[in-house]
Design a protein around this motif. Structure first.
Motif, short mmCIF file in Angstrom:
data_model
loop_
_atom_site.label_atom_id
_atom_site.label_comp_id
_atom_site.label_asym_id
_atom_site.label_seq_id
_atom_site.Cartn_x
_atom_site.Cartn_y
_atom_site.Cartn_z
N GLY A 142 37.84 37.07 48.07
CA GLY A 142 38.14 36.88 46.66
C GLY A 142 39.47 37.46 46.26
O GLY A 142 40.23 37.98 47.07
N THR A 143 39.73 37.33 44.95
CA THR A 143 40.95 37.86 44.37
C THR A 143 40.61 38.97 43.38
O THR A 143 39.48 39.07 42.91
CB THR A 143 41.74 36.76 43.63
N ALA A 144 41.59 39.77 43.09
CA ALA A 144 41.43 40.87 42.12
C ALA A 144 42.76 41.06 41.42
O ALA A 144 43.82 40.83 42.00
CB ALA A 144 41.00 42.16 42.83
N PHE A 145 42.69 41.47 40.17
CA PHE A 145 43.90 41.76 39.41
C PHE A 145 44.03 43.27 39.28
O PHE A 145 43.06 43.98 39.04
CB PHE A 145 43.83 41.13 38.01
N GLY A 146 45.25 43.77 39.46
CA GLY A 146 45.50 45.19 39.31
C GLY A 146 46.77 45.43 38.52
O GLY A 146 47.61 44.55 38.38
N ILE A 147 46.89 46.62 38.01
CA ILE A 147 48.12 47.03 37.34
C ILE A 147 48.40 48.48 37.69
O ILE A 147 47.49 49.30 37.77
CB ILE A 147 48.08 46.82 35.81
#
Length: 157
Positions: A142-147
């Motif tokens: 899967g994908t994940a968003f980070g900052i």
């Protein structure tokens, strides 16, 4: 073996930028990062240049996670806007985060500002949004968003 090769390539990228520039730097920063709401705080070491040539800079970095334990490797192209004591910049890059059996491969953008406090030091702050592709031993899942929010200091040579 593959991870060692990536580490070597990233370190070479930073050293080439460092050696070939009229504005090389080496520094450290505190990184506050969230990936899908999970905090990953680290200390990051970096080397590169804001003026590699052709209107862009480059850097390589190594992050050591303190909460939880992890390792991060990254490289960025930097695009400074102007010159002077206050230097805003943007950029694009990629990174790898190793968190136990999980691997996150990221593509990121960045926006930051560097303030030269003296002829040999600069304070900087950055925001770095990242889109990760997550994988483990069984494959990609899967994908994940980070900052990341970074605050640090660079020693300018």
């Amino acid at each position: 073996m593959g991870k060692r090769l990536v580490v070597l390539l990233l370190l070479c990228w930073g050293l080439v930028a460092f050696a070939q520039s009229s504005k090389p730097f080496a520094g450290a920063s505190l990184v506050f990062q969230w990936v899908e709401g999970t905090p990953l705080n680290s200390l990051m070491l970096q080397a590169g240049s804001y003026d590699f040539g052709g209107g862009f800079g480059a850097r390589a970095n190594l992050g050591i996670g303190v909460s939880p334990n992890f390792l991060e490797l990254g490289a960025d192209l930097l695009f400074p806007f102007g010159a002077g004591r206050l230097l805003p910049y943007g950029g694009v890059g990629g990174n790898w985060v190793g968190l136990g059996a999980l691997n996150f491969f990221g593509v990121r953008g960045l926006a930051g500002v560097n303030y030269n406090t003296a002829s040999d030091a600069g304070l900087f702050a950055e925001a770095v949004p990242t889109l990760y592709l997550a994988s483990d031993a069984t494959g990609i899942y899967g994908t994940a968003f980070g900052i990341q929010i970074r605050f640090g200091i660079n020693y300018l040579f």
